[in-house]
Enzyme design. Structure first.
Site, short mmCIF file in Angstrom:
data_model
loop_
_atom_site.label_atom_id
_atom_site.label_comp_id
_atom_site.label_asym_id
_atom_site.label_seq_id
_atom_site.Cartn_x
_atom_site.Cartn_y
_atom_site.Cartn_z
N GLY A 41 0.76 -1.24 0.00
CA GLY A 41 0.00 0.00 0.00
C GLY A 41 0.79 1.29 0.00
N GLY A 61 -4.50 9.27 0.15
CA GLY A 61 -5.11 7.96 -0.01
C GLY A 61 -4.44 6.85 0.77
N GLN A 62 -3.53 7.18 1.63
CA GLN A 62 -2.86 6.15 2.41
C GLN A 62 -2.46 6.73 3.76
OE1 GLN A 62 0.26 4.81 -0.15
NE2 GLN A 62 0.95 6.86 -0.65
N GLY A 63 -3.40 7.41 4.37
CA GLY A 63 -3.18 8.10 5.63
C GLY A 63 -2.54 7.23 6.69
N TYR A 65 -0.29 5.19 6.34
CA TYR A 65 1.14 5.00 6.11
C TYR A 65 1.93 6.28 6.38
CZ TYR A 65 -0.44 0.72 3.97
OH TYR A 65 -1.03 -0.48 3.76
#
Ligand code: GDP
Length: 171
Positions: A41, A61-63, A65
């Protein structure tokens, strides 16, 4: 031109802003052919061109991370923030990400040069770099040198001028 000493540049921005397309201009031929393997991800792209190490990733879109990518903040000497000038709706999201970046403890107090690319200037709906600058509230940045320039990552227009500014800031 690029300085002798090695520098580490962070390339950030929302997904789809044009980061990968842009980075292709800085890569050597064999680096271009290497595939980017996505880790769970979270995509980080790393490579070296002359004396500059580039580290790039998407900010959206990958909060969950976030703590992974914030890991790269400590070591950078310069930042390239790429904005899709034709995506008016997401200029607000880009501003939120920029604000969070600027408030980060590793970033807040440093005199870190930031180069903004108002990218996709060739798209008919694209707004000018002046409007991108206003939408992002760049005039508020007073403790860091910054510069904004319009670019077309597909043709490479504007890239040289921008990178020239950034490398001159990194001493
Ligand atoms: P990233 O997610 O930030 O790495 O964005 P990409 O480099 O993958 O680009 C997203 C899409 O926008 C691709 O279809 C690119 O071809 C396109 N693109 C990138 N830069 C430009 C530009 O300056 N002009 C136009 N018209 N399209 C662009």
């Amino acid at each position: 031109g690029l300085k002798k000493r090695e520098a580490s540049v962070l390339v950030i921005g929302l997904d789809n802003s044009g980061k990968s397309t842009m980075l292709n201009h800085f890569k050597s031929e064999d680096q271009k052919s290497t595939e980017i393997v996505p880790t769970v991800g979270f995509n980080v792209e790393k490579f070296k061109a002359r004396n500059v190490g580039f580290t790039a990733f998407d900010m959206s879109g990958q909060g969950r991370y976030r703590s992974l990518w914030e890991h790269y903040y400590h070591d950078c000497q310069g930042v390239i923030f790429v904005v899709d000038s034709s995506d008016k709706l997401r200029l607000v999201v880009a501003k939120d990400e920029l604000d969070m970046f600027l408030q980060h403890p590793e970033i807040r107090t440093r005199r870190l040069p930031i180069l903004f690319f108002a990218n996709k200037m060739d798209v008919r709906e694209a707004v000018s770099s002046v409007k991108v600058s206003a939408a992002l509230g760049l005039e508020r940045i007073t403790n860091k040198p910054w510069h904004i320039t319009a670019s077309n990552a597909i043709t490479g227009d504007g890239l040289h001028e921008g990178v020239e500014w950034l490398t001159n800031q990194i001493k």
